[in-house]
Write a protein that holds these residues in place. Structure first.
Motif, mmCIF file in Angstrom:
data_model
loop_
_atom_site.group_PDB
_atom_site.id
_atom_site.type_symbol
_atom_site.label_atom_id
_atom_site.label_comp_id
_atom_site.label_asym_id
_atom_site.label_seq_id
_atom_site.Cartn_x
_atom_site.Cartn_y
_atom_site.Cartn_z
ATOM 1 N N ARG A 1 -1.246 2.365 0.988
ATOM 2 C CA ARG A 1 -0.261 2.507 -0.087
ATOM 3 C C ARG A 1 1.135 2.612 0.512
ATOM 4 N N GLN A 2 2.104 2.236 -0.291
ATOM 5 C CA GLN A 2 3.492 2.313 0.139
ATOM 6 C C GLN A 2 4.331 2.863 -1.000
ATOM 7 N N ALA A 3 4.875 4.032 -0.757
ATOM 8 C CA ALA A 3 5.752 4.669 -1.733
ATOM 9 C C ALA A 3 7.168 4.148 -1.545
ATOM 10 N N PRO A 4 7.995 4.252 -2.580
ATOM 11 C CA PRO A 4 9.377 3.772 -2.477
ATOM 12 C C PRO A 4 10.109 4.419 -1.306
ATOM 13 N N GLY A 5 10.699 3.608 -0.463
ATOM 14 C CA GLY A 5 11.475 4.117 0.652
ATOM 15 C C GLY A 5 10.658 4.626 1.818
ATOM 16 N N LYS A 6 9.353 4.442 1.766
ATOM 17 C CA LYS A 6 8.498 4.942 2.838
ATOM 18 C C LYS A 6 7.692 3.807 3.456
ATOM 19 N N GLU A 7 7.145 4.088 4.627
ATOM 20 C CA GLU A 7 6.305 3.099 5.292
ATOM 21 C C GLU A 7 4.918 3.061 4.638
ATOM 22 N N ARG A 8 4.246 1.943 4.840
ATOM 23 C CA ARG A 8 2.881 1.816 4.338
ATOM 24 C C ARG A 8 1.986 2.821 5.060
ATOM 25 N N GLU A 9 1.123 3.484 4.304
ATOM 26 C CA GLU A 9 0.254 4.483 4.908
ATOM 27 C C GLU A 9 -1.198 4.233 4.541
ATOM 28 N N PHE A 10 -2.054 4.639 5.442
ATOM 29 C CA PHE A 10 -3.488 4.482 5.289
ATOM 30 C C PHE A 10 -4.015 5.439 4.224
ATOM 31 N N VAL A 11 -4.935 4.958 3.392
ATOM 32 C CA VAL A 11 -5.593 5.787 2.386
ATOM 33 C C VAL A 11 -7.058 6.020 2.757
ATOM 34 N N GLY A 12 -7.772 4.940 3.049
ATOM 35 C CA GLY A 12 -9.170 5.077 3.419
ATOM 36 C C GLY A 12 -9.818 3.733 3.658
ATOM 37 N N TYR A 13 -11.029 3.771 4.235
ATOM 38 C CA TYR A 13 -11.772 2.531 4.427
ATOM 39 C C TYR A 13 -13.257 2.764 4.205
ATOM 40 N N ILE A 14 -13.967 1.669 4.028
ATOM 41 C CA ILE A 14 -15.408 1.691 3.879
ATOM 42 C C ILE A 14 -15.979 0.545 4.703
ATOM 43 N N ARG A 15 -17.013 0.850 5.459
ATOM 44 C CA ARG A 15 -17.635 -0.180 6.314
ATOM 45 C C ARG A 15 -18.470 -1.138 5.462
ATOM 46 N N PRO A 16 -18.864 -2.275 6.038
ATOM 47 C CA PRO A 16 -19.558 -3.312 5.251
ATOM 48 C C PRO A 16 -20.790 -2.825 4.489
ATOM 49 N N SER A 17 -21.569 -1.968 5.112
ATOM 50 C CA SER A 17 -22.784 -1.501 4.443
ATOM 51 C C SER A 17 -22.496 -0.455 3.380
ATOM 52 N N GLY A 18 -21.286 0.107 3.433
ATOM 53 C CA GLY A 18 -20.955 1.182 2.510
ATOM 54 C C GLY A 18 -21.394 2.554 2.989
ATOM 55 N N GLY A 19 -22.039 2.594 4.163
ATOM 56 C CA GLY A 19 -22.574 3.851 4.625
ATOM 57 C C GLY A 19 -21.554 4.778 5.254
ATOM 58 N N THR A 20 -20.445 4.233 5.727
ATOM 59 C CA THR A 20 -19.419 5.049 6.374
ATOM 60 C C THR A 20 -18.094 4.869 5.650
ATOM 61 N N ARG A 21 -17.493 5.987 5.294
ATOM 62 C CA ARG A 21 -16.192 5.984 4.648
ATOM 63 C C ARG A 21 -15.319 6.995 5.376
ATOM 64 N N TYR A 22 -14.032 6.714 5.372
ATOM 65 C CA TYR A 22 -13.093 7.599 6.055
ATOM 66 C C TYR A 22 -11.814 7.637 5.233
#
Length: 125
Positions: free
Chosen positions: A38-59
């Motif tokens: 996500r990128q808020a106004p006036g700020k750098e893009r920041e990481f929110v989360g990810y999910i691996r292909p199988s769906g078994g691992t999320r961060y």
């Protein structure tokens, strides 16, 4: 070339929920890590989360942990970002990203070659 299309953004009040979707154009989706930034106004893009292909691992980033949930439906080539207990500081343009796992850390934008156009989320207080 994978195309990603986000949808589901909008204007909500603090405490509300919203679900974003990210539809991929290729069946190879099932081999990709899917991430949200996500990128808020006036700020750098920041990481929110990810999910691996199988769906078994999320961060998740600490700022959204416990409030946001990433999921995926590989049969529909679609990833989701469920956002609960939204706060004004969650206001941003949200982007989904995809790629196969490589050398870059999956919390880094450098890990992803494919990006959606973004969908705007505005949380009012």
């Amino acid at each position: 070339q994978v195309q990603l299309v986000e949808s589901g953004g909008g204007l909500v009040q603090a405490g509300d929920s919203l679900r974003l979707s990210c539809a991929a154009s290729e069946r190879a989706f099932v081999t990709y890590v899917m991430a949200w930034f996500r990128q808020a106004p006036g700020k750098e893009r920041e990481f929110v989360g990810y999910i691996r292909p199988s769906g078994g691992t999320r961060y998740y980033a600490d700022s959204v942990k416990g409030r946001f949930t990433i999921s995926r439906d590989n049969a529909k080539n679609t990833a989701y970002l469920q956002m609960n207990s939204l706060k004004p500081e969650d206001t941003a343009v949200y982007y989904c990203a995809a790629d196969q796992p490589g050398g870059a850390p999956l919390y880094s934008s450098r890990a992803y070659s494919y990006w959606g156009q973004g969908t705007r989320v505005t949380v009012s207080s």
